[in-house]
Design a protein around this motif. Structure first.
Motif, PDB file in Angstrom:
ATOM      1  N   THR A 163       1.149  -1.001  -0.203  1.00 55.64           N
ATOM      2  CA  THR A 163      -0.138   0.040   0.217  1.00 55.64           C
ATOM      3  C   THR A 163       1.117   1.223  -0.137  1.00 55.64           C
ATOM      4  O   THR A 163       0.709   2.159  -0.161  1.00 55.64           O
ATOM      5  CB  THR A 163      -0.513   0.435   1.329  1.00 55.64           C
ATOM      6  OG1 THR A 163      -2.172  -1.210   1.256  1.00 55.64           O
ATOM      7  CG2 THR A 163      -1.941   1.130   0.943  1.00 55.64           C
ATOM      8  N   ASN A 217       0.995   3.838  -2.861  1.00 50.27           N
ATOM      9  CA  ASN A 217       0.018   5.025  -3.033  1.00 50.27           C
ATOM     10  C   ASN A 217       1.723   6.357  -3.100  1.00 50.27           C
ATOM     11  O   ASN A 217       0.900   6.743  -4.079  1.00 50.27           O
ATOM     12  CB  ASN A 217       0.731   5.557  -1.139  1.00 50.27           C
ATOM     13  CG  ASN A 217      -1.150   4.733  -0.873  1.00 50.27           C
ATOM     14  OD1 ASN A 217      -1.864   5.034  -1.610  1.00 50.27           O
ATOM     15  ND2 ASN A 217      -1.033   4.537   0.733  1.00 50.27           N
ATOM     16  N   PRO A 230      -3.736   1.280  -4.683  1.00 47.56           N
ATOM     17  CA  PRO A 230      -3.171  -0.120  -4.866  1.00 47.56           C
ATOM     18  C   PRO A 230      -3.994  -0.014  -3.949  1.00 47.56           C
ATOM     19  O   PRO A 230      -5.386   0.459  -3.903  1.00 47.56           O
ATOM     20  CB  PRO A 230      -2.640   0.313  -2.846  1.00 47.56           C
ATOM     21  CG  PRO A 230      -3.090   1.477  -2.613  1.00 47.56           C
ATOM     22  CD  PRO A 230      -2.615   2.217  -3.933  1.00 47.56           C
ATOM     23  N   ALA A 281      -7.824  -1.740  -1.844  1.00 47.84           N
ATOM     24  CA  ALA A 281      -8.758  -1.973  -0.320  1.00 47.84           C
ATOM     25  C   ALA A 281      -7.674  -3.043  -0.260  1.00 47.84           C
ATOM     26  O   ALA A 281      -8.327  -4.388  -0.635  1.00 47.84           O
ATOM     27  CB  ALA A 281      -9.552  -1.057  -0.546  1.00 47.84           C
TER      28      ALA A 281
END
Length: 222
Positions: free
Chosen positions: A153, A157, A168, A170
């Protein structure tokens, strides 16, 4: 409370290489080297840190920019702490941190001053220790799937700042399952612990989305 049986030749010398394993509290296992690192006993010299900054990090970026014909190049360094940082409450009895400065802190400071983009996962892990998923299993030195998701993540980002389509997925986009580790992880193997006493749960994250890169998979090899 569990009794842990160590299957080691009593006549053999205690293992003293980087794979020496020590037993912490509540069944947690650690490489002794990671405990020493957390306690601040493995600090690097200033010259070694300067060499890492100038001859490894910054020079690598310069070399890549030259290969790219002067185009901007972004290099992302992801620094991941070992289990001793995330689970210091479970270190072996007598483990004492005499300094606030550690090798991790030294490297983090260098990367902060470098020309690279730096992701400090210790800060991220600290913020997610109470999420309900382990960052490290008790008997394994590797990060868990959930910790890997946190790393993924953070990296995506950063990339998404220039390429929004790379944002990314979830956590809900991953199927979460749990299985039993009957024989423990790599720390149990290196430490020669009785596998029957080392049973714990491992959480696995499996993407629900397609991982097929199509033609890009071929281009990535060029």
């Amino acid at each position: 409370v569990r009794d842990i049986i160590v299957k080691r030749d009593s006549m053999a010398e205690t293992r003293t290489d980087e794979f020496e394993v020590v037993l912490g509290k509540d069944g947690y296992l650690f490489f002794r080297e990671t405990v020493e690192n957390y306690c601040g006993n493995t600090l690097a010299t200033v010259s070694k840190l300067d060499n890492f900054l100038n001859n490894s990090v910054n020079s690598q970026i310069t070399a890549l920019e030259n290969r790219a014909g002067g185009a901007d190049v972004e290099v992302i360094y992801v620094l991941i702490p070992n289990a001793a940082y995330s689970y210091s409450d479970y270190l072996p009895e007598g483990s004492k941190k005499d300094t606030y400065n550690t090798l991790y802190d030294q490297v983090a400071s260098v990367l902060t001053r470098s020309e690279a983009t730096f992701i400090d996962m210790k800060t991220v892990f600290d913020a997610h220790k109470e999420d309900g998923y382990a960052l490290f299993n008790k008997t394994d030195s590797h990060i868990t799937d959930y910790a890997g998701f946190l790393v993924y993540t953070e990296i995506m980002n950063v990339i998404a700042e220039k390429f929004p389509e790379a944002a990314p997925h979830a956590l809900e986009d991953f199927a979460i399952s749990e299985e039993t580790l009957f024989n423990g992880g790599d720390l149990a193997v290196y430490g020669q612990f009785d596998p029957n006493a080392l049973v714990e749960k491992r959480v696995t994250l499996t993407p629900k989305f397609s991982m097929d890169l199509g033609d890009s998979a071929h281009r990535l090899k060029l």
